[in-house]
Design a protein around this motif. Sequence first.
Motif, PDB file in Angstrom:
ATOM      1  N   GLN A 279       0.788  -1.187   0.010  1.00  0.00           N
ATOM      2  CA  GLN A 279      -0.073   0.051   0.142  1.00  0.00           C
ATOM      3  C   GLN A 279       0.727   1.479   0.128  1.00  0.00           C
ATOM      4  OE1 GLN A 279      -2.500   0.459   3.451  1.00  0.00           O
ATOM      5  NE2 GLN A 279      -3.470   2.119   2.505  1.00  0.00           N
ATOM      6  N   GLN A 280       1.770   1.259   0.784  1.00  0.00           N
ATOM      7  CA  GLN A 280       2.854   2.362   0.999  1.00  0.00           C
ATOM      8  C   GLN A 280       3.376   2.626  -0.384  1.00  0.00           C
ATOM      9  OE1 GLN A 280       5.096   2.651   4.524  1.00  0.00           O
ATOM     10  NE2 GLN A 280       3.043   2.061   5.885  1.00  0.00           N
ATOM     11  N   SER A 281       3.863   1.482  -0.976  1.00  0.00           N
ATOM     12  CA  SER A 281       4.726   1.407  -2.137  1.00  0.00           C
ATOM     13  C   SER A 281       3.881   2.190  -3.251  1.00  0.00           C
ATOM     14  CB  SER A 281       5.115   0.195  -2.631  1.00  0.00           C
ATOM     15  OG  SER A 281       5.556  -0.028  -3.786  1.00  0.00           O
ATOM     16  N   GLN A 282       2.490   1.631  -3.356  1.00  0.00           N
ATOM     17  CA  GLN A 282       1.657   2.339  -4.221  1.00  0.00           C
ATOM     18  C   GLN A 282       1.571   3.848  -4.273  1.00  0.00           C
ATOM     19  OE1 GLN A 282       0.556   0.531  -6.783  1.00  0.00           O
ATOM     20  NE2 GLN A 282      -0.277   2.091  -7.849  1.00  0.00           N
ATOM     21  N   ILE A 283       1.491   4.244  -2.973  1.00  0.00           N
ATOM     22  CA  ILE A 283       1.182   5.627  -2.761  1.00  0.00           C
ATOM     23  C   ILE A 283       2.607   6.364  -3.060  1.00  0.00           C
ATOM     24  CG2 ILE A 283       1.150   7.287  -0.849  1.00  0.00           C
ATOM     25  CD1 ILE A 283      -0.301   5.372   0.878  1.00  0.00           C
ATOM     26  N   ILE A 284       3.761   5.810  -2.921  1.00  0.00           N
ATOM     27  CA  ILE A 284       4.870   6.744  -3.545  1.00  0.00           C
ATOM     28  C   ILE A 284       4.958   6.614  -4.850  1.00  0.00           C
ATOM     29  CG2 ILE A 284       7.430   6.455  -3.555  1.00  0.00           C
ATOM     30  CD1 ILE A 284       7.298   5.805  -0.594  1.00  0.00           C
ATOM     31  N   LYS A 285       4.743   5.665  -5.549  1.00  0.00           N
ATOM     32  CA  LYS A 285       4.746   5.552  -7.089  1.00  0.00           C
ATOM     33  C   LYS A 285       3.572   6.515  -7.508  1.00  0.00           C
ATOM     34  CE  LYS A 285       6.507   0.783  -7.396  1.00  0.00           C
ATOM     35  NZ  LYS A 285       6.268  -0.442  -7.786  1.00  0.00           N
ATOM     36  N   GLN A 286       2.581   6.731  -7.005  1.00  0.00           N
ATOM     37  CA  GLN A 286       1.271   7.807  -7.450  1.00  0.00           C
ATOM     38  C   GLN A 286       1.806   8.919  -7.285  1.00  0.00           C
ATOM     39  OE1 GLN A 286      -1.969   6.393  -5.524  1.00  0.00           O
ATOM     40  NE2 GLN A 286      -2.546   4.880  -6.742  1.00  0.00           N
ATOM     41  N   ARG A 287       2.567   9.215  -6.033  1.00  0.00           N
ATOM     42  CA  ARG A 287       3.173  10.546  -5.717  1.00  0.00           C
ATOM     43  C   ARG A 287       4.057  10.810  -6.913  1.00  0.00           C
ATOM     44  NH1 ARG A 287      -0.783   9.647  -3.648  1.00  0.00           N
ATOM     45  NH2 ARG A 287      -1.300  10.438  -1.330  1.00  0.00           N
ATOM     46  N   LEU A 288       5.049  10.056  -7.217  1.00  0.00           N
ATOM     47  CA  LEU A 288       6.171  10.248  -8.269  1.00  0.00           C
ATOM     48  C   LEU A 288       5.484  10.863  -9.652  1.00  0.00           C
ATOM     49  CD1 LEU A 288       8.697   7.560  -7.533  1.00  0.00           C
ATOM     50  CD2 LEU A 288       9.312   9.885  -7.403  1.00  0.00           C
ATOM     51  N   GLU A 289       4.460  10.095  -9.879  1.00  0.00           N
ATOM     52  CA  GLU A 289       3.646  10.609 -11.306  1.00  0.00           C
ATOM     53  C   GLU A 289       3.105  11.900 -11.162  1.00  0.00           C
ATOM     54  OE1 GLU A 289       0.992   7.550 -12.101  1.00  0.00           O
ATOM     55  OE2 GLU A 289       2.167   5.810 -12.465  1.00  0.00           O
ATOM     56  N   LYS A 290       2.611  12.272  -9.987  1.00  0.00           N
ATOM     57  CA  LYS A 290       1.970  13.793  -9.869  1.00  0.00           C
ATOM     58  C   LYS A 290       2.401  14.295  -8.319  1.00  0.00           C
ATOM     59  CE  LYS A 290      -2.336  13.121 -12.816  1.00  0.00           C
ATOM     60  NZ  LYS A 290      -3.633  12.935 -13.104  1.00  0.00           N
ATOM     61  N   PRO A 291       3.482  14.667  -8.483  1.00  0.00           N
ATOM     62  CA  PRO A 291       4.037  15.066  -7.120  1.00  0.00           C
ATOM     63  C   PRO A 291       3.616  16.486  -6.430  1.00  0.00           C
ATOM     64  CG  PRO A 291       5.906  15.583  -8.639  1.00  0.00           C
ATOM     65  CD  PRO A 291       4.708  14.564  -9.487  1.00  0.00           C
ATOM     66  N   SER A 292       3.417  16.589  -5.324  1.00  0.00           N
ATOM     67  CA  SER A 292       2.683  17.813  -4.963  1.00  0.00           C
ATOM     68  C   SER A 292       3.961  18.579  -4.123  1.00  0.00           C
ATOM     69  CB  SER A 292       1.731  17.644  -3.732  1.00  0.00           C
ATOM     70  OG  SER A 292       1.953  16.922  -2.770  1.00  0.00           O
ATOM     71  N   GLY A 293       4.939  17.763  -3.453  1.00  0.00           N
ATOM     72  CA  GLY A 293       5.993  18.662  -3.007  1.00  0.00           C
ATOM     73  C   GLY A 293       5.590  18.643  -1.475  1.00  0.00           C
ATOM     74  N   LEU A 294       4.516  18.282  -0.990  1.00  0.00           N
ATOM     75  CA  LEU A 294       3.749  18.468   0.291  1.00  0.00           C
ATOM     76  C   LEU A 294       4.384  17.559   1.166  1.00  0.00           C
ATOM     77  CD1 LEU A 294       0.413  20.145  -0.522  1.00  0.00           C
ATOM     78  CD2 LEU A 294       2.158  21.259   0.066  1.00  0.00           C
ATOM     79  N   VAL A 295       4.329  17.598   2.484  1.00  0.00           N
ATOM     80  CA  VAL A 295       4.647  16.667   3.254  1.00  0.00           C
ATOM     81  C   VAL A 295       3.552  15.859   3.753  1.00  0.00           C
ATOM     82  CG1 VAL A 295       5.434  16.160   5.771  1.00  0.00           C
ATOM     83  CG2 VAL A 295       6.714  17.834   4.413  1.00  0.00           C
ATOM     84  N   GLU A 296       3.595  14.652   3.659  1.00  0.00           N
ATOM     85  CA  GLU A 296       2.168  13.896   3.975  1.00  0.00           C
ATOM     86  C   GLU A 296       2.711  12.743   5.062  1.00  0.00           C
ATOM     87  OE1 GLU A 296       0.073  11.660   1.042  1.00  0.00           O
ATOM     88  OE2 GLU A 296       1.583  12.485  -0.336  1.00  0.00           O
ATOM     89  N   SER A 297       1.812  12.036   5.505  1.00  0.00           N
ATOM     90  CA  SER A 297       2.166  11.025   6.642  1.00  0.00           C
ATOM     91  C   SER A 297       1.437   9.540   5.986  1.00  0.00           C
ATOM     92  CB  SER A 297       1.421  10.950   7.899  1.00  0.00           C
ATOM     93  OG  SER A 297       1.479  10.040   8.606  1.00  0.00           O
ATOM     94  N   LEU A 298       2.420   8.764   5.768  1.00  0.00           N
ATOM     95  CA  LEU A 298       2.074   7.382   5.286  1.00  0.00           C
ATOM     96  C   LEU A 298       1.177   6.685   6.205  1.00  0.00           C
ATOM     97  CD1 LEU A 298       5.066   6.011   3.638  1.00  0.00           C
ATOM     98  CD2 LEU A 298       3.390   6.791   2.422  1.00  0.00           C
ATOM     99  N   PRO A 299      -0.025   6.029   5.638  1.00  0.00           N
ATOM    100  CA  PRO A 299      -0.735   5.199   6.633  1.00  0.00           C
ATOM    101  C   PRO A 299      -0.039   3.886   7.564  1.00  0.00           C
ATOM    102  CG  PRO A 299      -1.281   4.550   4.393  1.00  0.00           C
ATOM    103  CD  PRO A 299      -0.419   5.766   4.379  1.00  0.00           C
TER     104      PRO A 299
END
Length: 301
Positions: A279-299
Motif C-alpha cells: 500500500q505504501q509502495s503504491q502511494i509513493i509511486k503515485q506521488r512520483l507521477e503527480k508530485p505535490s511537494g507537500l509533506v504527508e504521513s503514510l498510513p
Amino acid sequence: MTKLIKSLRNFVIIFGSFSFASVASVYQLPAGNSKLIGEKVTYLVEQGDYFQALSEYHNVGFLALIAANPNVDPFLPTKGTLLEIPKQMLLPYAERKGIVINLAELRLYYFPPNEPLVYVFPVGIGRQGLTTPRVISYIGDKRKNPTWTPPQEMRERYKEEHGKEMAKVIPAGPDNPFGKYALRLASSEYLIHGTNKRMGIGLRASSGCIRMYAEDIEWLYHNIKVGTQVRIVEQPIKMSYEPDGQKLIEIHKPLSDEENIGKNFFTEAVAQFIQHDDQQSQIIKQRLEKPSGLVESLPLR
C-alpha cells in the motif's frame, strides 16, 4: 538570536501584505532524528492575486506553488480559493553543514555554523540540456557587481537570432543576468548568483548556475564565508521516521528522464523505509507521477 528571529518573522507576518519582497524562511533545526521543519500554511486568494507575486511574498518557488495547487490557474486564481503554501518540509538527506541544494525541490538550505537554525531559499537551476551539476564543493570566491562573459555558444545563437554581435563582456547593471552578487563554486564556471529576471526563481531556466532572488543572494553574500561547503543533490523522495511514530514523505518531480536514464529513485532505502508494504509502495509511486511537494504521513499498518 532565536528571539530576534521570532520577532522578525512576526513583523513579516503582520506587515508583509504591504510588500512582495522576498524574505528568508528561517527554521529551528528539529530535535533528535526528526527531519520535519516548518508548519502547514494556507492562503485565501484575494482579487488580483497571481502565483508569481504570491511565491515571492511567501518566499517559495513558482513551480512549488503550482505543484502544491495543481487544479488552480496560476495566473488567474479564483478569489476565495484556499491555497496550500509549501512552507513545511523535510530536510534533505545530507550533512547539516554549509549549503545544501536539492535540485528536485529547487531549494537551497543554509546551515550556519554553531547555530541550531536553517535558512531556506527558493532557487532557479539549469534548464534541460544545461544541467546544474551534482557535486560536493565549496564557495571559492565572492563577488559584488560581477561582470558576465557570455559563452561562445550563446554569442553565436544571439548573432543568428538578432543579426548582430553580442558584447563579449556585460558589465554590472540592469542588463547583467548575474544581478549584484555572485558566489563561485570552487574555481568552476558555476555560480550561485542573483538575477535580473525574477521569473526565473523556482524554475529550470538558467544555463546551469543557481539563481536566487536579489534580496536572498545579498543576504547570503553577507552571511557566509569563502570556503563554506556546498553540496548539490537530487533527492525527489525525502523520508523521515518521526519521534511521534509518523512516517513522513515529501515527493518532488525528478529532473528529466533524459538526464536520469536508467536511474531508479525508488531505491532499496525507500523499500526499507516502507518495509516493503504494498500500500505504501503504491502511494509513493503515485506521488512520483503527480508530485505535490507537500509533506504527508503514510498510513501505518
